[in-house]
Scaffold this motif. Structure first.
Motif, PDB file in Angstrom:
ATOM      1  N   ALA A 273       0.812  -1.215   0.000  1.00 53.92           N
ATOM      2  CA  ALA A 273       0.000   0.000   0.000  1.00 53.92           C
ATOM      3  C   ALA A 273       0.848   1.268   0.000  1.00 53.92           C
ATOM      4  O   ALA A 273       0.454   2.284  -0.572  1.00 53.92           O
ATOM      5  N   LYS A 274       2.015   1.218   0.617  1.00 53.04           N
ATOM      6  CA  LYS A 274       2.856   2.426   0.729  1.00 53.04           C
ATOM      7  C   LYS A 274       3.773   2.618  -0.468  1.00 53.04           C
ATOM      8  O   LYS A 274       3.990   3.748  -0.915  1.00 53.04           O
ATOM      9  N   TYR A 275       4.312   1.536  -1.027  1.00 55.37           N
ATOM     10  CA  TYR A 275       5.402   1.678  -1.983  1.00 55.37           C
ATOM     11  C   TYR A 275       5.107   1.223  -3.415  1.00 55.37           C
ATOM     12  O   TYR A 275       5.925   1.461  -4.302  1.00 55.37           O
ATOM     13  N   SER A 276       3.988   0.570  -3.659  1.00 57.61           N
ATOM     14  CA  SER A 276       3.815  -0.063  -4.964  1.00 57.61           C
ATOM     15  C   SER A 276       3.509   0.886  -6.112  1.00 57.61           C
ATOM     16  O   SER A 276       3.433   0.466  -7.251  1.00 57.61           O
ATOM     17  N   GLU A 279      -0.043   1.854  -9.601  1.00 60.01           N
ATOM     18  CA  GLU A 279      -0.845   0.700  -9.994  1.00 60.01           C
ATOM     19  C   GLU A 279      -1.529   0.017  -8.814  1.00 60.01           C
ATOM     20  O   GLU A 279      -2.375  -0.851  -8.993  1.00 60.01           O
ATOM     21  N   LYS A 280      -1.204   0.399  -7.583  1.00 57.70           N
ATOM     22  CA  LYS A 280      -1.788  -0.259  -6.428  1.00 57.70           C
ATOM     23  C   LYS A 280      -3.268   0.088  -6.302  1.00 57.70           C
ATOM     24  O   LYS A 280      -3.714   1.174  -6.674  1.00 57.70           O
ATOM     25  N   VAL A 281      -4.034  -0.847  -5.756  1.00 60.69           N
ATOM     26  CA  VAL A 281      -5.479  -0.659  -5.617  1.00 60.69           C
ATOM     27  C   VAL A 281      -5.798   0.160  -4.375  1.00 60.69           C
ATOM     28  O   VAL A 281      -6.720   0.977  -4.370  1.00 60.69           O
ATOM     29  N   VAL A 282      -5.045  -0.053  -3.303  1.00 64.51           N
ATOM     30  CA  VAL A 282      -5.321   0.608  -2.028  1.00 64.51           C
ATOM     31  C   VAL A 282      -4.100   1.388  -1.558  1.00 64.51           C
ATOM     32  O   VAL A 282      -2.968   1.086  -1.936  1.00 64.51           O
ATOM     33  N   SER A 283      -4.346   2.371  -0.712  1.00 63.17           N
ATOM     34  CA  SER A 283      -3.281   3.184  -0.140  1.00 63.17           C
ATOM     35  C   SER A 283      -3.119   2.846   1.338  1.00 63.17           C
ATOM     36  O   SER A 283      -3.948   2.145   1.927  1.00 63.17           O
ATOM     37  N   ILE A 284      -2.059   3.375   1.941  1.00 62.07           N
ATOM     38  CA  ILE A 284      -1.828   3.145   3.363  1.00 62.07           C
ATOM     39  C   ILE A 284      -2.954   3.761   4.188  1.00 62.07           C
ATOM     40  O   ILE A 284      -3.334   3.254   5.242  1.00 62.07           O
ATOM     41  N   ILE A 338       1.328  -0.420  10.642  1.00 59.84           N
ATOM     42  CA  ILE A 338       1.396   0.716   9.727  1.00 59.84           C
ATOM     43  C   ILE A 338       2.397   1.745  10.233  1.00 59.84           C
ATOM     44  O   ILE A 338       3.185   2.298   9.466  1.00 59.84           O
ATOM     45  N   LYS A 339       2.372   1.993  11.531  1.00 64.37           N
ATOM     46  CA  LYS A 339       3.332   2.940  12.110  1.00 64.37           C
ATOM     47  C   LYS A 339       4.757   2.428  11.928  1.00 64.37           C
ATOM     48  O   LYS A 339       5.679   3.209  11.642  1.00 64.37           O
ATOM     49  N   LEU A 340       4.940   1.128  12.086  1.00 66.11           N
ATOM     50  CA  LEU A 340       6.250   0.520  11.885  1.00 66.11           C
ATOM     51  C   LEU A 340       6.758   0.784  10.469  1.00 66.11           C
ATOM     52  O   LEU A 340       7.900   1.207  10.261  1.00 66.11           O
ATOM     53  N   VAL A 341       5.896   0.561   9.486  1.00 67.21           N
ATOM     54  CA  VAL A 341       6.278   0.764   8.087  1.00 67.21           C
ATOM     55  C   VAL A 341       6.520   2.242   7.792  1.00 67.21           C
ATOM     56  O   VAL A 341       7.451   2.600   7.082  1.00 67.21           O
ATOM     57  N   LYS A 342       5.676   3.103   8.349  1.00 69.76           N
ATOM     58  CA  LYS A 342       5.849   4.539   8.130  1.00 69.76           C
ATOM     59  C   LYS A 342       7.138   5.061   8.750  1.00 69.76           C
ATOM     60  O   LYS A 342       7.875   5.835   8.139  1.00 69.76           O
ATOM     61  N   ASN A 343       7.413   4.628   9.991  1.00 64.40           N
ATOM     62  CA  ASN A 343       8.568   5.156  10.718  1.00 64.40           C
ATOM     63  C   ASN A 343       9.859   4.417  10.422  1.00 64.40           C
ATOM     64  O   ASN A 343      10.941   4.974  10.571  1.00 64.40           O
ATOM     65  N   GLY A 344       9.747   3.150  10.031  1.00 60.14           N
ATOM     66  CA  GLY A 344      10.948   2.391   9.711  1.00 60.14           C
ATOM     67  C   GLY A 344      11.624   1.757  10.900  1.00 60.14           C
ATOM     68  O   GLY A 344      12.758   1.293  10.796  1.00 60.14           O
TER      69      GLY A 344
END
Length: 585
Positions: A273-276, A279-284, A338-344
């Motif tokens: 959702a964050k990086y694709s 073409e991705k169907v959904v967002s973060i 989601i926070k993990l992916v956003k913050n790294g």
């Protein structure tokens, strides 16, 4: 081409000289450079040419820069694929055989900003005169073509490649991200005159996954199942999935299977959702807002404008995407992923108590499965009798313990009404709402995919929402909603309390609740953008942090105990400054 076919084509080019210049192309992130490096490291002992040079055009702005890079990055073929070092550049410059080259190199690498080489002048001048003349009989890989500097034209690069082939007896491979160039790029005008053929690299889902993930590790095998559902063959994104999965693995390892399943499902979905890309169907943001839902009834059909229909179609596509993937709703665990992916990074202070409390979420998932299994039978098993089907739904509603949503119960009552057993259906509805009143698991109409149609259920729902609006204490709110997503009226109620009231609440909150409860509350601040100071999330965060800061300042020992919460000080300062700016304006 598959990995095996592409690897053979690249091996033939490097070892058997099948072609003087080729293009290796494919989608962004599919691992083209990785595959080429694998080939040269595996077969460099069989290369017919003496020298190898790898050059990235990223940041190069001129033809002299490119020529210099080819020379500087040249290594003997037996070292092909190794990282270019200062020593390898030194060896290349020693080939110039100047009497005091060593002195000049020392100046260049440590004693002066610009090295002077006798009889030639500055080091930069050598590139145009001598160094490029020494490049010959070399396999050259030119990477990142689409990221070259503005001043370095495609015509310049392709012209140099042509010269390297025709005058220098070199072999050149250009690595290109397919679709990254504009249609009018000069590359397409001149490429056919320069390159013998193109090799297109498009790894299958299995091939891409095998590059990144283990085939024996159970945790990674579960991840692979989900990245294949998402049709992710982008190796860069798969490496992101593995990176974040490894971050959270210590927190979920050895826990319930449901927790393991959720983490291996959510991480690939969040990365997708964050990086694709487009073409991705959904967002973060879609992941954060989704509330799920399963119903007998389709959405209401209304007369829509073309624009409205397009918006509605997108919504339906997102819902279908989530359902097919198996994503149910955005709960607290989802928000932490989601926070993990956003913050790294993984915040152990918030993840550890969350994992401990996720058992309740797992239990809810088990109860929901009883209900969704009944719907599956309804839609797919035509051999079941009407009586058995009704018994199945009654059992599912009772045993699911309020895990279903009211609009799903709406569908159950519709089934009993169609069977001429409306009173029996209403008694089942009564049992459902009895559990719902006790659990208070639903806090806001906005959490519902749609409102129920049946008047009996709608009336029950109005009674329910009227009851949940009563004044609750902080203790009741947090006890009831910890382990779920704070939202709606519950969050609004929390925002009405003062910092002093939160202080009193924390001082009276005994072990072992304090750490996990305080962390869950203060962490609400990271659920909004820094500039958003009007949301209930932000209001609660400001008051909670003020209470914790007051406790921190009570004594040096208390400060030591409360330091774990002071990482939020910069966030608090930023938000409070925004509040002051709004007040002053």
């Amino acid at each position: 081409m598959s990995i095996v076919q592409v690897e053979k084509a690249l091996t033939d080019f490097a070892v058997h000289k099948t072609g003087s210049a080729i293009v290796l192309k494919g989608e962004w992130g599919t691992g083209k450079t990785h595959l080429w490096n694998k080939v040269i490291k595996k077969h460099r002992g069989s290369f017919d040419r003496k020298t190898y040079s790898y050059v990235s055009l990223f940041g190069l702005n001129s033809l002299p820069d490119l020529k210099r890079s080819i020379f500087e990055n040249s290594v003997p073929t037996e070292k092909a694929g190794s990282v270019t070092t200062k020593e390898s550049v030194f060896e290349n410059l020693k080939k110039l055989e100047f009497s005091d080259a060593t002195t000049g190199l020392r100046k260049m690498f440590g004693y002066g900003k610009e090295a002077k080489i006798p009889f030639v002048g500055s080091f930069g001048g050598v590139i145009d005169s001598i160094q490029y003349a020494m490049v010959k009989d070399t396999i050259i890989c030119i990477d990142d073509f689409e990221r070259r500097g503005i001043a370095l034209s495609a015509r310049d690069v392709l012209g140099l490649i042509s010269n390297l082939i025709e005058s220098k007896d070199c072999s050149v491979i250009l690595i290109l991200n397919e679709g990254s160039l504009q249609k009018d790029d000069e590359f397409f005008t001149f490429s056919e005159k320069v390159f013998d053929y193109e090799v297109r690299y498009a790894p299958t889902l299995d091939e891409a996954a095998s590059v990144v993930f283990s085939t024996t590790d159970l945790y990674e095998k579960k991840i692979v199942e989900n990245v294949k559902k998402l049709e992710m063959n982008n190796i860069r994104l798969l490496r992101k999935v593995r990176y974040f999965a490894n971050l959270i693995k210590p927190f979920v390892d050895g826990k319930f299977d449901e927790i393991l399943d959720e983490s291996t499902k959510l991480i690939p979905l969040a990365i997708y959702a964050k990086y694709s890309g487009a073409e991705k169907v959904v967002s973060i943001e879609d992941l954060e807002k989704y509330k799920g839902g399963l119903s007998l009834f389709p959405p209401d059909k209304k007369e829509l404008t073309v624009e409205q229909k397009a918006i509605e179609d997108k919504k339906i596509a997102k819902v279908n995407f989530f359902r097919e993937y198996g994503y149910d709703e955005a709960d607290n665990f989802t928000m932490e992923i989601i926070k993990l992916v956003k913050n790294g990074y993984a915040d152990s202070n918030s993840l550890v108590p969350l994992i401990d409390s996720i058992t309740a979420v797992s239990e809810k998932s088990k109860r929901r499965k009883i209900f969704t299994d009944a719907w599956f039978v309804f839609h797919n098993d035509m051999s079941i009798t009407d009586a058995d089907l009704l018994d199945l739904f009654e059992k599912a509603v009772i045993e699911s313990g309020g895990a279903a949503n009211p609009y799903e119960i709406d569908g159950v009552l519709e089934i009993f009404t169609a069977a001429g057993l409306e009173e029996r259906g209403r008694s089942i509805v009564d049992e459902y709402f009895k559990v719902l009143f006790e659990s208070r698991s639903l806090t806001n109409r906005n959490e519902m995919y749609r409102l129920p149609k049946n008047p009996y259920i709608a009336e029950k729902l109005e009674q329910y929402f009227g009851d949940v609006r009563k004044a609750w204490s902080i203790d009741e709110l947090v006890d009831n909603y910890l382990g779920k997503q704070f939202s709606g009226e519950a969050l609004e109620s929390l925002s009405a309390f003062t910092a002093d009231q939160f202080y009193t609440y924390f001082k009276l909150l005994g072990s072992p609740k304090f750490k996990s409860y305080a962390q869950s509350l203060v962490d609400l601040g990271s659920r909004t953008e820094l500039a958003d100071i009007q949301s209930h999330y932000a209001v609660v965060f400001l008051k909670v942090f003020e209470a914790l800061k007051r406790m921190h300042d009570e004594s040096p020992l208390m400060a030591l105990r409360m330091n774990k919460f002071m990482d939020y000080q910069p966030m608090y300062d930023h938000k409070i400054n925004l509040v002051r700016q709004v007040d002053e304006s």
